[in-house]
Design an enzyme around this catalytic site. Structure first.
Site, PDB file in Angstrom:
ATOM      1  N   GLU A  94      -1.094  -3.133  23.479  1.00  0.00           N
ATOM      2  CA  GLU A  94      -0.495  -1.855  23.909  1.00  0.00           C
ATOM      3  C   GLU A  94      -1.268  -1.258  25.085  1.00  0.00           C
ATOM      4  O   GLU A  94      -2.488  -1.350  25.095  1.00  0.00           O
ATOM      5  CB  GLU A  94      -0.500  -0.872  22.732  1.00  0.00           C
ATOM      6  CG  GLU A  94       0.371  -1.356  21.598  1.00  0.00           C
ATOM      7  CD  GLU A  94       0.319  -0.443  20.365  1.00  0.00           C
ATOM      8  OE1 GLU A  94      -0.243   0.668  20.449  1.00  0.00           O
ATOM      9  OE2 GLU A  94       0.849  -0.863  19.336  1.00  0.00           O
ATOM     10  N   GLY A 147       0.831  -1.214   0.000  1.00  0.00           N
ATOM     11  CA  GLY A 147       0.000   0.000   0.000  1.00  0.00           C
ATOM     12  C   GLY A 147       0.858   1.253   0.000  1.00  0.00           C
ATOM     13  O   GLY A 147       2.039   1.212  -0.341  1.00  0.00           O
ATOM     14  N   ARG A 148       0.239   2.358   0.423  1.00  0.00           N
ATOM     15  CA  ARG A 148       0.934   3.659   0.399  1.00  0.00           C
ATOM     16  C   ARG A 148       2.215   3.613   1.219  1.00  0.00           C
ATOM     17  O   ARG A 148       3.279   4.053   0.768  1.00  0.00           O
ATOM     18  CB  ARG A 148       0.024   4.738   1.004  1.00  0.00           C
ATOM     19  CG  ARG A 148      -1.113   5.181   0.119  1.00  0.00           C
ATOM     20  CD  ARG A 148      -1.958   6.215   0.844  1.00  0.00           C
ATOM     21  NE  ARG A 148      -2.689   5.593   1.928  1.00  0.00           N
ATOM     22  CZ  ARG A 148      -3.996   5.296   1.895  1.00  0.00           C
ATOM     23  NH1 ARG A 148      -4.706   5.596   0.833  1.00  0.00           N
ATOM     24  NH2 ARG A 148      -4.584   4.733   2.924  1.00  0.00           N
ATOM     25  N   ARG A 157       0.179  -2.963  12.849  1.00  0.00           N
ATOM     26  CA  ARG A 157      -0.535  -3.156  14.109  1.00  0.00           C
ATOM     27  C   ARG A 157       0.057  -4.390  14.778  1.00  0.00           C
ATOM     28  O   ARG A 157       0.375  -5.382  14.097  1.00  0.00           O
ATOM     29  CB  ARG A 157      -2.036  -3.376  13.872  1.00  0.00           C
ATOM     30  CG  ARG A 157      -2.808  -2.132  13.536  1.00  0.00           C
ATOM     31  CD  ARG A 157      -2.895  -1.169  14.732  1.00  0.00           C
ATOM     32  NE  ARG A 157      -3.720  -0.004  14.445  1.00  0.00           N
ATOM     33  CZ  ARG A 157      -3.249   1.182  14.030  1.00  0.00           C
ATOM     34  NH1 ARG A 157      -1.954   1.352  13.863  1.00  0.00           N
ATOM     35  NH2 ARG A 157      -4.077   2.186  13.820  1.00  0.00           N
ATOM     36  N   HIS A 210       4.851   2.995  19.658  1.00  0.00           N
ATOM     37  CA  HIS A 210       3.851   3.403  18.644  1.00  0.00           C
ATOM     38  C   HIS A 210       3.996   4.895  18.268  1.00  0.00           C
ATOM     39  O   HIS A 210       3.063   5.683  18.450  1.00  0.00           O
ATOM     40  CB  HIS A 210       2.429   3.090  19.137  1.00  0.00           C
ATOM     41  CG  HIS A 210       1.451   2.920  18.012  1.00  0.00           C
ATOM     42  ND1 HIS A 210       0.357   2.087  18.087  1.00  0.00           N
ATOM     43  CD2 HIS A 210       1.400   3.485  16.777  1.00  0.00           C
ATOM     44  CE1 HIS A 210      -0.329   2.146  16.950  1.00  0.00           C
ATOM     45  NE2 HIS A 210       0.297   2.994  16.144  1.00  0.00           N
TER      46      HIS A 210
HETATM   47  C1  DGY Z   1      -2.474   5.277  12.621  1.00  0.00           C
HETATM   48  O1  DGY Z   1      -2.755   6.418  12.241  1.00  0.00           O
HETATM   49  O2  DGY Z   1      -3.218   4.326  12.454  1.00  0.00           O
HETATM   50  C2  DGY Z   1      -1.151   5.096  13.301  1.00  0.00           C
HETATM   51  O3  DGY Z   1      -0.994   3.858  13.851  1.00  0.00           O
HETATM   52  C3  DGY Z   1      -0.907   6.165  14.362  1.00  0.00           C
HETATM   53  O4  DGY Z   1      -0.615   7.307  13.725  1.00  0.00           O
END
Ligand code: DGY
Length: 301
Positions: A238, A139-140, A209, A256
């Protein structure tokens, strides 16, 4: 219009909601809109709040929101794609370099006063340039990581949803970067079997994630010396970090922070809040995460 702000939002973001009544807390009752973060659980009961007309999440990830319930209740959601791509790719590459060159261990060694003299084989790492990088998730963010890898003359392989492609990328790469969103199909996508397929001494980086990687299996692979290292920005539970991972000297771990630059966080806050203001005005925002609910019919409320 009343908007619930569930966590701190920077002034740059709040400016986009000028003219709205802002309330703080976690109860959406009586609110037209909500601004939330990835740490807020947005479930069916929340989305069923009478009068709720829109939600903005200051994140690109959507796994904290029950998207099926949002569709059922016809709640449009603004999110923050694109604006955090480059900062996240920077941190991903920083973790890759840091794990390859043992930066966490080196700093701990120095701060502990253990450095006696320069020595030939002190804290030897592994080269990055010229190696093979596997990107799980084209992806991006994955593509932005690939652009950085180009500057290091790396060979880049991508794996999407195809299982055989994933297996090939795991087996051929010196570094594997995980950038897929979390969903039921990506939970523990990288488990014991996938880690075992990776090359001896390879390095895994996860900035997507936590639950995409089986942390207990990862800790085992790092401790056994099969994997050479890991760079982790995200964790399964987390802010709790698996004790077995904490015990791995070769895991470089940060809390994170992949999108945590001032510029990017302001950009995210602005984009999310602007999107919500547009939804509340009845305009379709460009950053709508669930276009299938648009246009929202007045009679569907
Ligand atoms: C998101 O935006 O999903 C990142 O994990 C935190 O910026």
């Amino acid at each position: 219009m009343r908007v619930l702000i569930m966590q701190e939002v920077s002034p740059a973001g709040l400016a986009e909601l000028e003219g709205h009544e802002l309330v703080r807390g976690s109860d959406p009752s009586g609110c037209d809109g909500v601004v939330c973060y990835l740490i807020d659980r947005i479930d069916e009961a929340f989305l069923a709040t009478p009068g709720l007309r829109g939600l903005a999440t200051v994140s690109v990830g959507l796994d904290h929101i029950d998207l099926a319930a949002a569709e059922r209740h016809r709640i449009p959601i603004a999110y923050t794609p694109d604006v955090l791509t480059e900062a996240t790719a920077d941190l991903t590459f920083a973790l890759l370099l840091g794990a390859a060159r043992r930066l966490g261990q080196s700093e701990r060694y120095l701060r502990a006063g253990r450095w006696q003299s320069w020595s030939f084989d002190l804290l030897l790492g592994t080269d990055v340039h010229g190696k093979t990088l596997g990107i799980i998730g084209p992806g991006r963010i994955g593509r932005a990581v690939a652009r950085r890898a180009d500057g290091f003359s790396m060979r880049v392989l991508f794996a999407g949803r195809d299982r055989s492609e994933l297996e090939r990328v795991l087996a051929e790469s010196d570094f594997v970067v995980v950038t897929v969103p979390l969903s039921e199909s990506t939970r523990h996508l990288i488990g014991a079997a996938e880690l075992a397929r990776m090359k001896q001494g390879a390095i895994l980086v996860n900035t997507s994630r936590g639950p995409v990687v089986d942390e207990a299996a990862l800790a085992e692979s790092l401790a056994s010396g099969h994997l050479g290292g890991a760079g982790l920005d995200v964790f399964e539970n987390e802010p709790h970090v698996h004790p077995a991972l904490l015990a791995c000297e070769n895991a470089l771990m940060v809390p994170h922070i992949a999108s945590a630059t001032r510029e990017t966080r302001d950009g995210m806050a602005r984009l999310a809040c602007r999107g919500l203001a547009q939804i509340l005005r009845g305009e379709r925002p460009p950053n709508l995460a669930n276009p299938q609910v648009w246009p929202v019919e007045a009679e569907s409320r």
